[in-house]
Design an enzyme around this catalytic site. Structure first.
Site, PDB file in Angstrom:
ATOM      1  N   ASP A 495       0.782  -1.225  -0.188  1.00  0.00           N
ATOM      2  CA  ASP A 495       0.115   0.030  -0.104  1.00  0.00           C
ATOM      3  C   ASP A 495       0.818   1.203  -0.102  1.00  0.00           C
ATOM      4  O   ASP A 495       2.053   1.404   0.203  1.00  0.00           O
ATOM      5  CB  ASP A 495      -0.885   0.086   1.315  1.00  0.00           C
ATOM      6  CG  ASP A 495      -2.395   0.637   1.117  1.00  0.00           C
ATOM      7  OD1 ASP A 495      -2.355   1.511   0.185  1.00  0.00           O
ATOM      8  OD2 ASP A 495      -3.346   0.292   1.676  1.00  0.00           O
ATOM      9  N   ASP A 565     -10.965   2.051  -3.467  1.00  0.00           N
ATOM     10  CA  ASP A 565     -11.334   2.091  -1.879  1.00  0.00           C
ATOM     11  C   ASP A 565     -12.901   1.816  -2.037  1.00  0.00           C
ATOM     12  O   ASP A 565     -13.627   1.586  -1.031  1.00  0.00           O
ATOM     13  CB  ASP A 565     -10.783   2.817  -0.994  1.00  0.00           C
ATOM     14  CG  ASP A 565      -9.529   2.493  -0.378  1.00  0.00           C
ATOM     15  OD1 ASP A 565      -9.252   1.343  -0.507  1.00  0.00           O
ATOM     16  OD2 ASP A 565      -8.884   3.282   0.276  1.00  0.00           O
TER      17      ASP A 565
HETATM   18  C1  GLA Z   1      -5.853   1.610   2.033  1.00  0.00           C
HETATM   19  C2  GLA Z   1      -6.226   0.634   1.320  1.00  0.00           C
HETATM   20  C3  GLA Z   1      -7.267  -0.304   1.798  1.00  0.00           C
HETATM   21  C4  GLA Z   1      -6.748  -0.547   3.168  1.00  0.00           C
HETATM   22  C5  GLA Z   1      -6.255   0.479   4.097  1.00  0.00           C
HETATM   23  C6  GLA Z   1      -5.343   0.043   5.363  1.00  0.00           C
HETATM   24  O1  GLA Z   1      -6.480   2.826   2.271  1.00  0.00           O
HETATM   25  O2  GLA Z   1      -6.534   1.245  -0.108  1.00  0.00           O
HETATM   26  O3  GLA Z   1      -7.441  -1.157   1.136  1.00  0.00           O
HETATM   27  O4  GLA Z   1      -5.550  -1.484   2.854  1.00  0.00           O
HETATM   28  O5  GLA Z   1      -5.457   1.380   3.390  1.00  0.00           O
HETATM   29  O6  GLA Z   1      -5.164   1.219   6.077  1.00  0.00           O
END
Ligand code: GLA
Length: 750
Positions: A495, A565
């Protein structure tokens, strides 16, 4: 694939035949000029296409061409790699500033005029790997590469232009190498170094730039901007390719549709600050360029040093956007993505993020994993919150040590128990970040990007590590390797949840500080390379607050990417179809999540959520322990369907039949339809989604891409149709729909 001819003046003309397209360039009085790109043509000598402007005393002309060709002006010529300040006033692809060295001065010092003239060429089979940056690859049989060397006649600066043409793809890959071979042995600063530039003459009718805009949870929406005199551009200055604009644009006309008209896609294999621009000059020539964003960028080249730009990929279609996208999909799926997982069937996963957020322990994880195994799911992914003291997003990034208050049995034991259930195990990391509240920050406050004496911006309670530093990368490699070797971890979600601010790197001397943005990206690539080399069996999934760094460079390391997301199925239709302009289904990670949806609050049926999420690497992101038996049975069915459709979705050709914003929708509410057809046309899968219904809608859907002579059976109804009937008369999908309904039609050749 690459033919060389000579013009009447004895200068070379290069005709690159790539797939069913042609790309023609020639040397004219020493200038490297662009003559044509588009559908394949038979002639090589296309110099008659050069823009000739009548004598006009205000337009500067080069002295060496003036006697022979009074009409020639650099300000109207179609350049392959436009230089700066020597008669072409349009945006340049390159500009360098000559510097002075101690005790060594030059008449060129401090000036930015840069002129380029052809010197020589070389043609090699295949596609040479120029450096370690992400790039398309091809075998000696599949491609040929033309390398043209140019030089600034005054300073002797060298610029090498790489062009790869393909046997099977209507695409040209380009990149540029700049060498400080200047005769005066002085350092220079690169101010602009684009990867590619193409000058298009007479784009009719009205040219447009199609691009993908977005923001967090709303990535890659298609927008078409009419070109006017002047420049239209999309870019990022965020240190990542970003949610806001994707490093992709296509030159189209107002008449280009999914199936008709010209589309030239330009995609940049880069994860940092970029710019793609289209400049229209007074003669109607459109200069399309892509490269590192020159804003906040300079690069110091000492004598003898070279600079390699990222790679740009041009794709040509004379049959609309659909064909352009299919070329990108195949090229990126088979010649950019790498490693074991490029071709292996991806497991159906369940991710605990939307199920638990930070609130979990090993028991909760195991209870979800048990349900997952019972539903036929194949992998469990433990998301954020398993390390340091991370019980919210306020701490611990950088402290990559298992939190044994939460994972009481330890990572190895947890993974063993999950494996014993028949599931693989995957883990989340956010390597490039550090929380101010962390052991790492306490020990190394200087490891984050910052400018001494300037306030640091904070985003999601975190700072960004200085990836230009070797010690930072070594720490991350050591920590991640230790965790990845400690248990049977078969997947990593990488990420990246904020953009770069106060960018400067303390270890770089002042004259090199503006290299930091680019060095950051190169540092991230290096770490990705080390990890994927050390753990080749791991399936890597990229992520950046959803799809905030969903770009071709990341696909070089991670064959799949968390698309957004926003897991709302209706929103995902727009996002996934926009993403599909460039990126293949196999790269789009898509999950069924809970309702009411956590991002929008919308209710959508479990069936529709499944139909939409099947448009890519499929999985779940909800608390399986909270589902009804009926929903669990639906999961079993969906997992089964996913396996049945896997081949056609992930290895087939995509046809977008109705885009959510098509005018068609004005009459029929808002709907979308797309289909995949297997390469041998033996199988097809149609997905139809009614996002907002209307009164008495009538839907006839004309399919595409089938074999017109073959017969296809609808696997559900058993009814048999001819391919030509389905494509000409279409399917009648008229019935009563409510908002959010969807249907899938699976066709098999009989
Ligand atoms: C980001 C990612 C999510 C999740 C969060 C965790 O927003 O896009 O899918 O993994 O971080 O903090």
């Amino acid at each position: 694939m690459i033919h060389v001819h000579h013009s009447q003046r004895g200068e070379p003309i290069f005709h690159l035949k790539s797939g069913d397209s042609s790309y023609v360039l020639s040397v004219f009085h020493g200038y490297l000029l662009h003559l044509y790109c588009g559908a394949q043509v038979s002639d090589d000598d296309l110099e008659y296409l050069l823009v000739q402007i009548p004598h006009d005393s205000v337009v500067p002309r080069p002295s060496h061409t003036y006697e022979e060709n009074k009409w020639f002006s650099c300000d109207a010529a179609t350049f392959e790699y436009p230089a700066n300040g020597c008669g072409d006033f349009r945006p340049s692809a390159i500009a360098v500033k000559m510097m002075e060295a101690h005790g060594n001065s030059s008449a060129f010092a401090g000036t930015t005029a840069t002129d380029l003239r052809y010197v020589s060429y070389e043609i090699v089979n295949g596609k040479p790997q120029v450096d370690k940056q992400p790039a398309v690859y091809a075998s000696d049989e599949e491609a040929q590469t033309l390398i043209i060397t140019c030089e600034d006649p005054a300073t002797k600066l060298t610029v090498k232009l790489y062009y790869t043409a393909f046997r099977d793809f209507s695409a040209i890959c380009r990149r540029t190498v700049i060498e400080n071979s200047c005769k005066e042995q002085l350092p220079l600063d690169i101010l602009r170094a684009y990867s590619a530039s193409v000058d298009f003459t007479s784009i009719e009718p009205q040219p447009q730039l199609l691009h993908l805009w977005g923001t967090w949870a709303r990535e890659r929406h298609v927008e078409r901007t009419p070109l006017a005199h002047g420049t239209v551009s999309v870019s990022s200055k965020r240190g990542a390719s970003s949610h806001y604009h994707n490093p992709f644009a296509a030159l189209v006309t107002e008449e280009t549709t999914e199936t008709h008209g010209m589309a030239v896609g330009l995609s940049l294999i880069y994860s940092g600050n970029f710019e793609i621009s289209a400049d229209t000059d007074p003669y109607g020539t459109v200069r399309l360029m892509a490269g590192i964003n020159p804003s906040d960028f300079t690069w110091r080249l000492e004598p003898g040093e070279s600079f390699v730009t990222p790679e740009a990929v041009l794709v040509f279609s004379d049959e609309g956007l659909g064909k352009m996208s299919r070329t990108f999909h195949k090229l990126y799926r088979s010649h950019l993505c790498r490693g074991e997982w490029r071709d292996k069937t991806r497991p159906v996963l369940v991710n605990n993020w939307e199920a638990t957020y930070f609130d979990f322990d090993d028991e909760k994880i195991l209870s979800i994993a048990k349900e997952a195994a019972d539903c036929g799911i194949e992998m469990f992914v433990l998301d954020d919150g398993w390390f340091g003291q991370r019980n919210s997003d306020k701490s611990s990034l950088g402290d990559w040590f298992v939190n044994e208050d939460k994972i009481r049995c330890g990572m190895k034991k947890l993974v063993e128990q999950i494996n014993a259930l028949g599931l693989k195990f995957g883990l989340w990391f956010e390597p490039e970040m550090v929380s101010p509240v962390s052991e790492l920050y306490k020990a190394h406050p200087d490891w984050c990007l910052h400018i001494e004496g300037r306030e640091k911006s904070i985003a999601r309670d975190q700072y960004v590590l200085d990836m230009t530093r070797q010690d930072v990368r070594d720490y991350l490699f050591e920590r991640m390797s230790a965790i990845l070797s400690s248990a049977n971890i078969e997947y990593v979600k990488w990420d990246f949840n904020r953009n770069l601010t106060e960018v400067g790197s303390g270890w770089l001397p002042a004259e090199r500080r503006q290299e930091t943005f680019h060095r950051f990206v190169l540092g991230t690539y290096e770490l990705l390379d080390r990890l994927t080399t050390a753990f080749p069996q791991i399936l890597l999934e990229g992520c950046s607050s959803g799809g905030g760094r969903y770009d071709p460079a990341m696909l070089y390391y991670s064959p799949q990417y968390w698309t957004s997301d926003d897991t709302d199925a209706m929103e995902r239709v727009d996002i996934q179809l926009g993403t599909s302009m460039v990126y293949p289904a196999s790269s789009m990670s898509c999950h069924v999540s809970a309702c009411p949806n956590h991002q929008t609050g919308r209710m959508t049926s479990f069936r529709t959520r499944g139909h939409v999420a099947m448009g890519g690497a499929f999985g779940y992101e909800l608390d399986l322990t909270a589902l009804s038996d009926e929903e669990k049975e639906l999961i079993r069915q969906q997992v089964d369907e996913y396996h049945r459709y896997y081949n056609v979705i992930n290895r087939g050709d995509l046809y977008r039949l109705i885009m959510p914003n098509d005018t068609y929708n004005g009459k029929q509410g808002k709907c979308a339809a797309w289909m995949y057809v297997s390469e041998d046309k033996s199988e097809a899968l149609l997905t139809f989604v009614v996002m907002r219904t209307s009164v008495k809608p009538v839907y006839f859907l004309k399919l595409q891409g089938l074999d017109p002579m073959a017969q296809y059976r609808d696997e559900e109804s058993g009814r048999i149709y001819h391919g030509d009937t389905l494509m000409k008369a279409g399917l009648n999908l008229t019935r009563r729909y409510t908002d959010g309904d969807s249907m899938v039609v699976h066709l098999k050749k009989v």
